[in-house]
Design an enzyme around this catalytic site. Structure first.
Site, PDB file in Angstrom:
ATOM      1  N   ARG A 244     -22.756  38.418  36.858  1.00 11.29           N
ATOM      2  CA  ARG A 244     -21.408  37.885  36.718  1.00 11.29           C
ATOM      3  C   ARG A 244     -20.766  37.891  38.102  1.00 11.29           C
ATOM      4  O   ARG A 244     -20.993  38.821  38.897  1.00 11.29           O
ATOM      5  CB  ARG A 244     -20.573  38.747  35.755  1.00 11.29           C
ATOM      6  CG  ARG A 244     -20.887  38.534  34.280  1.00 11.29           C
ATOM      7  CD  ARG A 244     -20.494  37.122  33.798  1.00 11.29           C
ATOM      8  NE  ARG A 244     -20.741  36.907  32.384  1.00 11.29           N
ATOM      9  CZ  ARG A 244     -21.811  36.297  31.883  1.00 11.29           C
ATOM     10  NH1 ARG A 244     -22.780  35.858  32.683  1.00 11.29           N
ATOM     11  NH2 ARG A 244     -21.932  36.119  30.572  1.00 11.29           N
ATOM     12  N   GLU A 273     -14.889  31.804  38.853  1.00 13.04           N
ATOM     13  CA  GLU A 273     -15.559  30.619  38.345  1.00 13.04           C
ATOM     14  C   GLU A 273     -14.600  29.701  37.578  1.00 13.04           C
ATOM     15  O   GLU A 273     -13.817  30.233  36.768  1.00 13.04           O
ATOM     16  CB  GLU A 273     -16.640  31.114  37.379  1.00 13.04           C
ATOM     17  CG  GLU A 273     -17.912  30.368  37.476  1.00 13.04           C
ATOM     18  CD  GLU A 273     -19.012  31.117  36.735  1.00 13.04           C
ATOM     19  OE1 GLU A 273     -19.484  32.145  37.251  1.00 13.04           O
ATOM     20  OE2 GLU A 273     -19.374  30.652  35.651  1.00 13.04           O
ATOM     21  N   HIS A 291     -23.835  28.233  37.579  1.00  8.43           N
ATOM     22  CA  HIS A 291     -24.060  29.099  36.405  1.00  8.43           C
ATOM     23  C   HIS A 291     -25.065  28.463  35.426  1.00  8.43           C
ATOM     24  O   HIS A 291     -24.731  28.170  34.269  1.00  8.43           O
ATOM     25  CB  HIS A 291     -22.727  29.394  35.698  1.00  8.43           C
ATOM     26  CG  HIS A 291     -22.771  30.664  34.885  1.00  8.43           C
ATOM     27  ND1 HIS A 291     -21.678  31.465  34.673  1.00  8.43           N
ATOM     28  CD2 HIS A 291     -23.799  31.274  34.224  1.00  8.43           C
ATOM     29  CE1 HIS A 291     -22.022  32.495  33.913  1.00  8.43           C
ATOM     30  NE2 HIS A 291     -23.312  32.401  33.633  1.00  8.43           N
TER      31      HIS A 291
HETATM   32  C1  DGY Z   1     -25.084  34.631  29.493  1.00  8.74           C
HETATM   33  O1  DGY Z   1     -25.780  34.405  28.495  1.00  8.74           O
HETATM   34  O2  DGY Z   1     -24.309  35.571  29.547  1.00  8.74           O
HETATM   35  C2  DGY Z   1     -25.255  33.714  30.629  1.00  8.74           C
HETATM   36  O3  DGY Z   1     -24.447  33.999  31.697  1.00  8.74           O
HETATM   37  C3  DGY Z   1     -25.079  32.289  30.162  1.00  8.74           C
HETATM   38  O4  DGY Z   1     -26.240  31.671  30.371  1.00  8.74           O
END
Ligand code: DGY
Length: 330
Positions: A244, A273, A291
């Site tokens: 993240r 983001e 992402h």
């Molecule tokens: C998640 O699944 O948390 C990812 O960041 C999305 O692909």
């Protein structure tokens, strides 16, 4: 996208997802899908979740107390289309007796593969070299052109050795890498199977040639890597983030790259983001993708199927497969 039978339970899907999952839900329920190809505004979200029996939401929907309360007492489950669920107020969901599920397991390979793609792309300067070649600048072989960094035999520093982190580490064996790891928990399996060594954060940052982040977003992981940490890293190190965005202090990253504290970065996620620190956009030693770690057709289909099956189970009075607030099930 709506079916006619009004006796059926009502499901709301906040974004278009692969068809198989939608078809599965439509076999059982009246399904409504956000027709806009964008994130819903808060007002739209509050309106659209009203009187639904279940909601299938995605990781950039903010599912806060207001949204959960707007869904109302009829709503049994918000099935998050993603493994990370930092977009959802879990306490508020639990207080409102709403089950929250996520999609663990099915995206480990895709996410680990993308982390490797970024690691290699940065280390071998692929994006810049591709641009150079397309621009017609390749006039002759040059002994000093696009010198990158070796990967094989180097030291990998893994931050977080859960499902995705350990999958990423498994792939490092093919490159004969020494694997150091740190995180909240020791993972004896990767120690036994891969010879990974558990170290403290500082040792990992000082010794790793490549640092790859695989931790969830928690109060303790916000800005886990900042000024202090970049100063500990090797000047030749590459950092990769597929976890993240806020795990890295993005302004500190810009500084570290500008001052040559590290060699490069590969980013799939960003602190604010979809905004990105503008200076990153002009840096040659950074590779940026939007992402997309889980973005393969197979993986995104499987994520949808997990979410759909969770909804079916919960609305049939059964336990879902991947609940993150199991207190609600008691
Ligand atoms: C998640 O699944 O948390 C990812 O960041 C999305 O692909």
């Amino acid at each position: 996208m709506e079916c006619e039978n009004m006796d059926k339970k009502n499901i709301y899907i906040t974004r278009r997802i692969p068809e198989e999952a939608i078809n599965l839900l439509q076999e059982h329920f009246h399904v409504e899908i956000n027709p806009q190809d964008r994130v819903l505004t808060k007002e739209e979200m509050l309106q659209n979740v009203k009187n639904k029996d279940a909601v299938l939401c995605v990781i950039n929907d903010i599912i806060d107390k207001d949204v959960l309360e707007a869904a109302g007492v009829k709503c049994k489950i918000f099935a998050n289309y993603g493994v990370g669920y930092n977009n959802i107020d879990i306490d508020a969901a639990t207080q409102n007796n709403i089950i929250i599920t996520n999609t663990p397991g099915v995206l480990d390979d895709a996410t680990a593969d993308l982390a490797w793609t970024l690691l290699m792309t940065v280390s071998r300067r692929i994006v810049a070299a591709d641009k150079f070649t397309r621009n017609g600048a390749f006039q002759s072989w040059d002994p000093m052109m696009f010198l990158g960094r070796d990967i094989t035999g180097k030291t990998l520093g893994l931050v977080g050795a859960g499902r995705i982190g350990s999958n990423f580490a498994k792939k490092a064996k093919a490159f004969d890498m020494k694997i150091l790891y740190t995180g909240l928990r020791q993972n004896l399996k990767i120690e036994e199977e891969l010879g990974a060594i558990y170290v403290d954060k500082e040792t990992l940052l000082r010794e790793a040639d490549f640092v790859s982040l695989h931790v969830p977003l928690l109060p303790s992981t916000i800005h886990y890597i900042g000024d202090k940490e970049f100063s500990m890293m090797k000047k030749t190190a590459v950092i990769v983030n597929t976890s993240r965005g806020p795990v890295i202090d993005e302004k500190a990253l810009v500084k570290a790259l500008k001052q040559g504290k590290i060699w490069g970065a590969g980013l799939d996620v960003y602190e604010n983001e979809p905004e990105i620190e503008p200076e990153l956009l002009n840096m040659y030693n950074v590779v940026l993708v939007p992402h997309i770690a889980s973005a393969t057709l197979e993986t995104r289909t499987n994520m949808g199927l997990i979410a759909a099956r969770n909804i079916i189970k919960v609305l049939n009075g059964e336990k879902p497969d991947t609940c993150v607030n199991s207190e609600v099930l008691k």
